[in-house]
Design a protein around this motif. Structure first.
Motif, short mmCIF file in Angstrom:
data_model
loop_
_atom_site.label_atom_id
_atom_site.label_comp_id
_atom_site.label_asym_id
_atom_site.label_seq_id
_atom_site.Cartn_x
_atom_site.Cartn_y
_atom_site.Cartn_z
N ILE A 1 0.86 -1.20 0.00
CA ILE A 1 0.00 0.00 0.00
C ILE A 1 0.89 1.24 0.00
O ILE A 1 0.75 2.12 -0.83
CB ILE A 1 -0.96 -0.01 1.21
N SER A 2 1.81 1.28 0.96
CA SER A 2 2.86 2.31 0.95
C SER A 2 3.86 1.94 2.03
O SER A 2 3.48 1.39 3.07
CB SER A 2 2.28 3.71 1.19
N PRO A 3 5.13 2.22 1.80
CA PRO A 3 6.16 1.81 2.76
C PRO A 3 5.89 2.38 4.17
O PRO A 3 6.28 1.78 5.16
CB PRO A 3 7.44 2.40 2.18
N ARG A 4 5.19 3.53 4.22
CA ARG A 4 4.96 4.15 5.53
C ARG A 4 3.70 3.63 6.20
O ARG A 4 3.55 3.73 7.41
CB ARG A 4 4.89 5.68 5.39
N PHE A 5 2.81 3.08 5.40
CA PHE A 5 1.53 2.59 5.93
C PHE A 5 1.75 1.52 7.00
O PHE A 5 1.02 1.43 7.98
CB PHE A 5 0.71 2.01 4.77
N VAL A 6 2.81 0.74 6.81
CA VAL A 6 3.07 -0.38 7.70
C VAL A 6 3.38 0.07 9.13
O VAL A 6 3.08 -0.64 10.10
CB VAL A 6 4.20 -1.28 7.12
N GLU A 7 3.94 1.29 9.25
CA GLU A 7 4.34 1.78 10.58
C GLU A 7 3.16 1.86 11.55
O GLU A 7 3.27 1.48 12.70
CB GLU A 7 5.01 3.14 10.47
N GLY A 8 2.02 2.37 11.06
CA GLY A 8 0.88 2.55 11.95
C GLY A 8 -0.04 1.33 12.03
O GLY A 8 -0.95 1.30 12.87
N ALA A 9 0.19 0.34 11.18
CA ALA A 9 -0.73 -0.80 11.13
C ALA A 9 -0.58 -1.68 12.37
O ALA A 9 0.53 -1.90 12.86
CB ALA A 9 -0.44 -1.61 9.87
N LYS A 10 -1.74 -2.17 12.90
CA LYS A 10 -1.67 -2.94 14.15
C LYS A 10 -2.15 -4.38 13.98
O LYS A 10 -1.51 -5.32 14.40
CB LYS A 10 -2.51 -2.25 15.22
N TYR A 11 -3.30 -4.55 13.39
CA TYR A 11 -3.85 -5.89 13.17
C TYR A 11 -4.83 -5.78 12.01
O TYR A 11 -4.95 -4.72 11.38
CB TYR A 11 -4.53 -6.43 14.43
N ALA A 12 -5.54 -6.88 11.70
CA ALA A 12 -6.42 -6.81 10.53
C ALA A 12 -7.64 -7.71 10.71
O ALA A 12 -7.63 -8.62 11.56
CB ALA A 12 -5.65 -7.23 9.28
N PHE A 13 -8.69 -7.43 9.94
CA PHE A 13 -9.86 -8.31 9.86
C PHE A 13 -9.85 -8.92 8.46
O PHE A 13 -9.70 -8.21 7.47
CB PHE A 13 -11.16 -7.53 10.08
N VAL A 14 -9.99 -10.24 8.42
CA VAL A 14 -9.91 -10.93 7.13
C VAL A 14 -11.14 -11.80 6.90
O VAL A 14 -11.61 -12.48 7.81
CB VAL A 14 -8.63 -11.81 7.06
N SER A 15 -11.66 -11.76 5.67
CA SER A 15 -12.71 -12.70 5.24
C SER A 15 -12.18 -13.43 4.02
O SER A 15 -11.54 -12.83 3.17
CB SER A 15 -13.98 -11.96 4.84
N GLY A 16 -12.44 -14.73 3.96
CA GLY A 16 -11.97 -15.50 2.80
C GLY A 16 -11.39 -16.83 3.23
O GLY A 16 -11.52 -17.24 4.40
N SER A 17 -10.73 -17.50 2.30
CA SER A 17 -10.37 -18.89 2.56
C SER A 17 -9.16 -19.07 3.49
O SER A 17 -8.87 -20.19 3.90
CB SER A 17 -10.13 -19.63 1.24
N SER A 18 -8.48 -17.98 3.85
CA SER A 18 -7.35 -18.16 4.77
C SER A 18 -7.78 -18.14 6.24
O SER A 18 -6.97 -18.36 7.13
CB SER A 18 -6.30 -17.06 4.54
N VAL A 19 -9.06 -17.84 6.49
CA VAL A 19 -9.53 -17.75 7.88
C VAL A 19 -10.75 -18.65 8.10
O VAL A 19 -11.37 -19.12 7.15
CB VAL A 19 -9.88 -16.30 8.28
N LYS A 20 -11.07 -18.89 9.38
CA LYS A 20 -12.17 -19.81 9.71
C LYS A 20 -13.53 -19.15 9.57
O LYS A 20 -14.50 -19.78 9.19
CB LYS A 20 -11.99 -20.34 11.13
N PHE A 21 -13.61 -17.86 9.95
CA PHE A 21 -14.90 -17.19 9.83
C PHE A 21 -14.75 -15.77 9.28
O PHE A 21 -13.66 -15.20 9.30
CB PHE A 21 -15.66 -17.18 11.16
N THR A 22 -15.84 -15.24 8.78
CA THR A 22 -15.85 -13.92 8.15
C THR A 22 -15.44 -12.83 9.13
O THR A 22 -15.93 -12.81 10.27
CB THR A 22 -17.27 -13.62 7.61
#
Ligand SMILES: Nc1nc2c(ncn2[C@@H]2O[C@H](COP(=O)(O)OP(=O)(O)OP(=O)(O)O)[C@@H](O)[C@H]2O)c(=O)[nH]1
Ligand SMILES: [Mg+2]
Length: 387
Positions: free
Chosen positions: A346-367
């Protein structure tokens, strides 16, 4: 841990074959020739494999020196602006139909003609595939000996060093040329369809060389591993080998400038032959390939699918915490990337403030599952990065 400390042997073996003074007085090409002849004369067996390994290391170093001293010749490197999510290059002999393929796959208009060396420079085009922009580079044809500079071949082959995928393009009447293409790329330090060897070498300042292995080595003895490393001027430090490597793979690690690129064999002009001929050609190619006719537009969609498959990318749909997912423009990343890599893209600086994420799709158990940035998403996952 296996500790090795027989230093003198390398020098002994090499200087025995060519007295040091004698070698020094020769030019690089002569030195290379001498070693190649010595290798040809030496039968490969258990007793000589150590000696051969060291000769190969010496040879690789001489080739590097030669390249460094001649790389100024052959004209300047082609100027290529890196564009899109991936780069695919077309490598093949003259007149096999590379430009026709580029023109079919993209909106580029590279000159096509029935004579050899029609294309004289790099011609780019963009193939839009599954939301990704794939840059395809058409190149001049190469001939046998290209890697040593014939037909300005080094300039052409160098372009493949920065590619994600090389299309090895064959004319249906010359299916056996696939090996020539692979050999020329190999001679340029480009390793096709191989992974970087799992070997780590750390220089030290004293105490000799310490070899640690996590698998049984069947192709090299510990003494040869150490001998090859010493031939690269490293006589102290740690060698960690986690894979049953060959002498060439070890030399690749020591050289440090090898590129590891995927490939796909494309057999063009199949409109000119029948099924029976194709079956015979298949045997000559000896590996998987995509039969196409660029001129007639046959099987081009299969080629596009295979390009996508071989690139092994995933699509990530980003969703803002308060909005909808963007299904139009996914982020394109190599499979196996983590969500941290997604942030970096997304951008090299974006990663600095990122903490965790919500994921939907086949890599996770639930939406909408909450995951850490170390999570490895799957193709088509919807991801919301929380800051
Ligand atoms: N029959 C047939 N002819 C083809 C096909 N693809 C290309 N050709 C012809 O083959 C010739 C060479 O095509 P190019 O696309 O210029 O080949 P190239 O590999 O780019 O050649 P260089 O730039 O010289 O290396 C032209 O006459 C094309 O029309 C095909 O699928 N079938
Ligand atoms: Mg061309």
């Amino acid at each position: 841990m296996l500790h090795l400390s027989s230093r003198s042997k390398v020098h002994y073996t090499l200087s025995q074959t060519y007295g040091e003074g004698e070698v020094e007085s020769l030019g690089l090409p002569e030195k290379i020739k001498q070693i190649e002849e010595e290798m040809k004369k030496t039968q490969i067996n258990k007793k000589t494999e150590h000696h051969i390994g060291l000769l190969k290391a010496k040879l690789a170093r001489l080739h590097e020196e030669l390249e460094a001293s001649t790389s100024k010749g052959g004209g300047p490197a082609f100027e290529i602006r890196k564009g899109g999510d991936a780069t695919v290059v077309l490598i093949g002999l003259p007149s096999v139909g590379k430009s026709t393929i580029l023109n079919r796959l993209t909106n580029a208009k590279s000159k096509v003609a029935a004579y050899a060396f029609t294309t004289l420079t790099v011609v780019p085009g963009i193939l839009r595939l599954n939301g990704a922009d794939i840059q395809i580079l058409d190149l001049p044809g190469i001939i046998s000996g290209a890697s040593s500079g014939r037909g300005r071949g080094r300039r052409v082959l160098s372009v493949a060093r920065n590619a994600d995928l090389v299309l090895l393009v064959l004319d249906v009447f010359q299916p056996g040329q696939v090996q020539l293409l692979k050999n020329e790329l190999h001679a340029m330090g480009i390793r096709i369809d191989q992974k970087p060897p799992d070997v780590v070498i750390n220089r030290g300042s004293k105490g000799g060389l310490a070899l640690t292995t996590s698998v049984k080595l069947t192709k090299l003895t510990p003494a040869t591993v150490k001998g090859i490393v010493e031939a690269y001027g490293i006589s102290n430090g740690g060698i960690l080998v986690r894979e049953d490597v060959t002498d060439e793979q070890l030399i690749d690690v020591l050289t440090g400038n090898r590129r590891y690129v995927s490939s796909l064999v494309v057999l063009n002009k199949v409109d000119l032959v029948n099924e029976q001929y194709l079956t015979a050609a298949k045997k000559q190619i000896g590996s998987d390939f995509v039969p196409i006719s660029a001129e007639k537009g046959l099987n081009m969609d299969v080629l596009a699918d295979r390009i996508w498959e071989t690139l092994n990318f995933i699509r990530i749909y980003l969703k803002r915490p308060d909005g909808d997912a963007d299904f139009e423009k996914p982020l394109i990343l190599p499979a196996g990337s983590t969500l941290r890599d997604v942030c970096k893209k997304i951008s090299p600086r974006f990663v600095e403030g990122a903490k965790y994420a919500f994921v939907s799709g086949s890599s996770v158990k639930f939406t909408g599952q909450r995951v850490s940035l170390d999570h490895i998403p799957a193709d088509k996952d919807v991801v919301t990065i929380m800051r």
